[in-house]
Enzyme design. Sequence first.
Site, PDB file in Angstrom:
ATOM      1  N   HIS A 106      31.144  94.854  27.012  1.00 50.16           N
ATOM      2  CA  HIS A 106      31.626  95.333  28.304  1.00 50.16           C
ATOM      3  C   HIS A 106      31.446  96.863  28.423  1.00 50.16           C
ATOM      4  O   HIS A 106      30.967  97.366  29.440  1.00 50.16           O
ATOM      5  CB  HIS A 106      33.107  94.957  28.392  1.00 50.16           C
ATOM      6  CG  HIS A 106      33.791  95.424  29.620  1.00 50.16           C
ATOM      7  ND1 HIS A 106      33.701  94.757  30.811  1.00 50.16           N
ATOM      8  CD2 HIS A 106      34.582  96.499  29.847  1.00 50.16           C
ATOM      9  CE1 HIS A 106      34.402  95.409  31.720  1.00 50.16           C
ATOM     10  NE2 HIS A 106      34.946  96.457  31.158  1.00 50.16           N
ATOM     11  N   ASP A 141      37.477 103.831  20.586  1.00 47.82           N
ATOM     12  CA  ASP A 141      37.966 105.003  21.333  1.00 47.82           C
ATOM     13  C   ASP A 141      37.760 106.262  20.482  1.00 47.82           C
ATOM     14  O   ASP A 141      38.158 106.286  19.315  1.00 47.82           O
ATOM     15  CB  ASP A 141      39.467 104.838  21.633  1.00 47.82           C
ATOM     16  CG  ASP A 141      39.729 103.534  22.376  1.00 47.82           C
ATOM     17  OD1 ASP A 141      39.249 103.394  23.501  1.00 47.82           O
ATOM     18  OD2 ASP A 141      40.401 102.651  21.802  1.00 47.82           O
ATOM     19  N   GLU A 151      41.800  92.591  18.036  1.00 45.75           N
ATOM     20  CA  GLU A 151      42.075  93.470  19.185  1.00 45.75           C
ATOM     21  C   GLU A 151      43.559  93.841  19.153  1.00 45.75           C
ATOM     22  O   GLU A 151      44.419  92.974  19.121  1.00 45.75           O
ATOM     23  CB  GLU A 151      41.699  92.750  20.487  1.00 45.75           C
ATOM     24  CG  GLU A 151      42.154  93.441  21.764  1.00 45.75           C
ATOM     25  CD  GLU A 151      41.713  94.904  21.870  1.00 45.75           C
ATOM     26  OE1 GLU A 151      40.538  95.206  21.712  1.00 45.75           O
ATOM     27  OE2 GLU A 151      42.611  95.747  22.116  1.00 45.75           O
TER      28      GLU A 151
HETATM   29  C1  LIG Z   1      36.682 101.381  24.324  1.00 42.62           C
HETATM   30  S1  LIG Z   1      37.238  99.779  24.002  1.00 42.62           S
HETATM   31  C2  LIG Z   1      35.750  98.895  23.529  1.00 42.62           C
HETATM   32  C3  LIG Z   1      35.914  97.399  23.649  1.00 42.62           C
HETATM   33  C4  LIG Z   1      34.672  96.570  23.257  1.00 42.62           C
HETATM   34  N1  LIG Z   1      34.340  96.768  21.859  1.00 42.62           N
HETATM   35  C5  LIG Z   1      33.505  96.935  24.128  1.00 42.62           C
HETATM   36  O1  LIG Z   1      32.545  97.562  23.611  1.00 42.62           O
HETATM   37  O2  LIG Z   1      33.519  96.566  25.307  1.00 42.62           O
HETATM   38  C6  LIG Z   1      38.032  99.922  22.410  1.00 42.62           C
HETATM   39  C7  LIG Z   1      38.864  98.711  22.091  1.00 42.62           C
HETATM   40  O3  LIG Z   1      39.340  98.807  20.743  1.00 42.62           O
HETATM   41  C8  LIG Z   1      40.712  98.424  20.713  1.00 42.62           C
HETATM   42  N2  LIG Z   1      41.296  99.062  19.518  1.00 42.62           N
HETATM   43  C9  LIG Z   1      41.583 100.372  19.343  1.00 42.62           C
HETATM   44  N3  LIG Z   1      42.079 100.605  18.110  1.00 42.62           N
HETATM   45  C10 LIG Z   1      42.094  99.381  17.488  1.00 42.62           C
HETATM   46  C11 LIG Z   1      42.522  98.950  16.219  1.00 42.62           C
HETATM   47  N4  LIG Z   1      43.020  99.824  15.309  1.00 42.62           N
HETATM   48  N5  LIG Z   1      42.416  97.648  15.902  1.00 42.62           N
HETATM   49  C12 LIG Z   1      41.925  96.754  16.815  1.00 42.62           C
HETATM   50  N6  LIG Z   1      41.528  97.117  18.051  1.00 42.62           N
HETATM   51  C13 LIG Z   1      41.600  98.398  18.383  1.00 42.62           C
HETATM   52  C14 LIG Z   1      41.247  98.944  22.027  1.00 42.62           C
HETATM   53  O4  LIG Z   1      42.463  98.316  22.397  1.00 42.62           O
HETATM   54  C15 LIG Z   1      40.100  98.590  22.969  1.00 42.62           C
HETATM   55  O5  LIG Z   1      40.194  97.277  23.462  1.00 42.62           O
END
Ligand SMILES: C[S@@+](CC[C@H](N)C(=O)[O-])C[C@H]1O[C@@H](n2cnc3c(N)ncnc32)[C@H](O)[C@@H]1O
Length: 218
Positions: free
Chosen positions: A197, A127, A77
């Site tokens: 989530h 994202d 994360e």
């Molecule tokens: C929309 S949230 C989804 C979180 C979780 N997977 C869920 O489905 O509840 C996207 C997550 O990916 C993380 N994230 C984005 N780019 C990333 C990267 N390059 N490496 C690790 N985490 C990343 C963001 O900080 C965020 O917590």
Amino acid sequence: MARLHRLPLEALRPLLVEVPHPRTPAWRELSATSRPLSWPELFGNDRPVEIEVGSGKGMFLINAASTRPETNFLGIEIERKYALLAASRLVQRGLANVRLACTDGRWLLEYGVASESVQAIHVYFPDPWWKHRHHKRRLLTADFARHCARTLRPGGLLHFASDVAAYFEESCRLLVEAAGLQPVTMAETSDGAYLSHFERKYRLQGRTIYRGRFLKAR
Ligand SMILES: C[S@@+](CC[C@H](N)C(=O)[O-])C[C@H]1O[C@@H](n2cnc3c(N)ncnc32)[C@H](O)[C@@H]1O
């Protein structure tokens, strides 16, 4: 999930993996000298390892690590506040088979994970970065897809979910055409257990969820 505040860093340390973060000054040097993580050193056993990239507040890791104690899980994360919150939840549950790395999953997969060493990779609701000029921030690029394929063991699976049809389609194309993974199941879903989530959040909003599983051939 019960509301929980972050535990002190000391309590979280056993679960956190020491890796460079792109926002630290030493990032470039550390990137150049890093070596792949050793799973037996990290987990203290030889059990299969699964990785979740973008683990957010940790719902998938909590469910997976508690229902499958025979498997090791590494969450990656990039946002420190989410990594520490997820780590607090995991520590509170006393889960011994999970670790968390606070860094860029694209970087860790490329430099920190040995080829054919991972049983499964989970990418849930990355994202979408809608604007064209922001596409370079997307997690699921051709390079990322290739490193997923490289690090999966033969017979290993990549699990992917998104609420954005266009991003889902584009990602599936990269996983198959750029990385050579085989699509196993593709589904639109609005029922069953919540994976994460964000799946819970989007399903409660009535959005369609797209899920795919991709196999690395033996
Ligand atoms: C929309 S949230 C989804 C979180 C979780 N997977 C869920 O489905 O509840 C996207 C997550 O990916 C993380 N994230 C984005 N780019 C990333 C990267 N390059 N490496 C690790 N985490 C990343 C963001 O900080 C965020 O917590």
